[in-house]
Design an enzyme around this catalytic site. Sequence first.
Site, PDB file in Angstrom:
ATOM      1  N   ARG A  52       0.841  -1.197   0.000  1.00 52.66           N
ATOM      2  CA  ARG A  52       0.000   0.000   0.000  1.00 52.66           C
ATOM      3  C   ARG A  52       0.877   1.250   0.000  1.00 52.66           C
ATOM      4  O   ARG A  52       2.030   1.210   0.436  1.00 52.66           O
ATOM      5  CB  ARG A  52      -0.883   0.025   1.247  1.00 52.66           C
ATOM      6  CG  ARG A  52      -1.866  -1.111   1.348  1.00 52.66           C
ATOM      7  CD  ARG A  52      -2.587  -1.067   2.699  1.00 52.66           C
ATOM      8  NE  ARG A  52      -3.557  -2.144   2.813  1.00 52.66           N
ATOM      9  CZ  ARG A  52      -3.317  -3.311   3.408  1.00 52.66           C
ATOM     10  NH1 ARG A  52      -2.136  -3.547   3.956  1.00 52.66           N
ATOM     11  NH2 ARG A  52      -4.258  -4.230   3.468  1.00 52.66           N
ATOM     12  N   LYS A  75      -2.209  -2.049   7.843  1.00 55.18           N
ATOM     13  CA  LYS A  75      -3.572  -1.524   7.949  1.00 55.18           C
ATOM     14  C   LYS A  75      -4.427  -2.365   8.897  1.00 55.18           C
ATOM     15  O   LYS A  75      -5.266  -1.838   9.615  1.00 55.18           O
ATOM     16  CB  LYS A  75      -4.199  -1.489   6.551  1.00 55.18           C
ATOM     17  CG  LYS A  75      -5.579  -0.904   6.499  1.00 55.18           C
ATOM     18  CD  LYS A  75      -6.077  -0.857   5.071  1.00 55.18           C
ATOM     19  CE  LYS A  75      -7.527  -0.414   5.016  1.00 55.18           C
ATOM     20  NZ  LYS A  75      -8.029  -0.433   3.647  1.00 55.18           N
ATOM     21  N   HIS A 130      -3.449   3.124  -5.809  1.00 55.06           N
ATOM     22  CA  HIS A 130      -3.869   1.845  -5.234  1.00 55.06           C
ATOM     23  C   HIS A 130      -4.135   0.792  -6.314  1.00 55.06           C
ATOM     24  O   HIS A 130      -4.023  -0.411  -6.048  1.00 55.06           O
ATOM     25  CB  HIS A 130      -5.118   2.054  -4.367  1.00 55.06           C
ATOM     26  CG  HIS A 130      -5.388   0.925  -3.443  1.00 55.06           C
ATOM     27  ND1 HIS A 130      -4.680   0.720  -2.281  1.00 55.06           N
ATOM     28  CD2 HIS A 130      -6.302  -0.076  -3.508  1.00 55.06           C
ATOM     29  CE1 HIS A 130      -5.137  -0.348  -1.667  1.00 55.06           C
ATOM     30  NE2 HIS A 130      -6.126  -0.854  -2.389  1.00 55.06           N
ATOM     31  N   ARG A 133      -1.537  -1.865  -6.765  1.00 52.99           N
ATOM     32  CA  ARG A 133      -1.682  -3.013  -5.858  1.00 52.99           C
ATOM     33  C   ARG A 133      -2.675  -4.015  -6.449  1.00 52.99           C
ATOM     34  O   ARG A 133      -2.436  -5.225  -6.437  1.00 52.99           O
ATOM     35  CB  ARG A 133      -2.150  -2.490  -4.501  1.00 52.99           C
ATOM     36  CG  ARG A 133      -2.451  -3.519  -3.448  1.00 52.99           C
ATOM     37  CD  ARG A 133      -2.780  -2.772  -2.146  1.00 52.99           C
ATOM     38  NE  ARG A 133      -3.479  -3.580  -1.179  1.00 52.99           N
ATOM     39  CZ  ARG A 133      -2.897  -4.369  -0.293  1.00 52.99           C
ATOM     40  NH1 ARG A 133      -1.574  -4.474  -0.264  1.00 52.99           N
ATOM     41  NH2 ARG A 133      -3.596  -5.056   0.574  1.00 52.99           N
ATOM     42  N   HIS A 156      -4.010  -9.182   3.670  1.00 48.26           N
ATOM     43  CA  HIS A 156      -5.434  -9.250   3.960  1.00 48.26           C
ATOM     44  C   HIS A 156      -5.661 -10.116   5.193  1.00 48.26           C
ATOM     45  O   HIS A 156      -4.935 -11.081   5.427  1.00 48.26           O
ATOM     46  CB  HIS A 156      -6.212  -9.831   2.773  1.00 48.26           C
ATOM     47  CG  HIS A 156      -6.319  -8.891   1.620  1.00 48.26           C
ATOM     48  ND1 HIS A 156      -6.705  -9.301   0.367  1.00 48.26           N
ATOM     49  CD2 HIS A 156      -6.120  -7.554   1.523  1.00 48.26           C
ATOM     50  CE1 HIS A 156      -6.735  -8.259  -0.453  1.00 48.26           C
ATOM     51  NE2 HIS A 156      -6.377  -7.186   0.227  1.00 48.26           N
ATOM     52  N   TYR A 166     -11.217  -9.900  -5.457  1.00 49.41           N
ATOM     53  CA  TYR A 166     -10.710 -10.316  -6.761  1.00 49.41           C
ATOM     54  C   TYR A 166     -11.597 -11.359  -7.444  1.00 49.41           C
ATOM     55  O   TYR A 166     -11.138 -12.101  -8.305  1.00 49.41           O
ATOM     56  CB  TYR A 166      -9.257 -10.794  -6.636  1.00 49.41           C
ATOM     57  CG  TYR A 166      -8.387  -9.641  -6.218  1.00 49.41           C
ATOM     58  CD1 TYR A 166      -8.003  -8.686  -7.138  1.00 49.41           C
ATOM     59  CD2 TYR A 166      -8.032  -9.457  -4.880  1.00 49.41           C
ATOM     60  CE1 TYR A 166      -7.273  -7.579  -6.755  1.00 49.41           C
ATOM     61  CE2 TYR A 166      -7.292  -8.352  -4.496  1.00 49.41           C
ATOM     62  CZ  TYR A 166      -6.916  -7.426  -5.430  1.00 49.41           C
ATOM     63  OH  TYR A 166      -6.201  -6.326  -5.055  1.00 49.41           O
TER      64      TYR A 166
END
Length: 186
Positions: A52, A75, A130, A133, A156, A166
């Site tokens: 990120r 994050k 972003h 990514r 994640h 995705y």
Amino acid sequence: KPAQPDHRTRTVTDAEIAAMQAQLGHQPGAPVRSMSQAVAVAMLLALATGMRDGELCSLTWTHVHADHVVLPITKNGKRRDVPLTPEARALIELARGFDDVLVLGLSAQTLDALFRRARQRAGLDGFTFHDLRHTHATLLLQAGVPAKVVSERLGHATVAFTMQVYAHVIPGMQADAAAAFGNLVF
């Protein structure tokens, strides 16, 4: 429970990356000597690692190792080790000497502002930092890298989240899976 927002599915093309790199003054193999060049390297690192913007901007030299970087807090609040290809490691080395503490010497706000300005000057639109990514993850999934591995690379919290974001990549992979199974059995 409110409906989950749709996730962006935009990937960045090779031509867009090349145009941005030229606009930012990046010369392959040349050391970083300006903020714009640091943004160019940040773009390539986001593409190569899936990191990120905030992770790239807060990356310190003490967290760079021979074959990976350590993100002490991400994050989702967890530590993450991000493996580096030799090419990604070489990109990081281009920034050595630009800032004594931060690898890229950029704040997230500066990265965003310079990225947007370069995108406008290059005559491009429709993608964000972003999205680099997203491009990283999409290319890995299309190459057959297991979703669990992609999820871990992205940091994640769950594989389910990765699959939700995705899901647009999966339909094309179903035909590949069917063909692979057919080759194994028949």
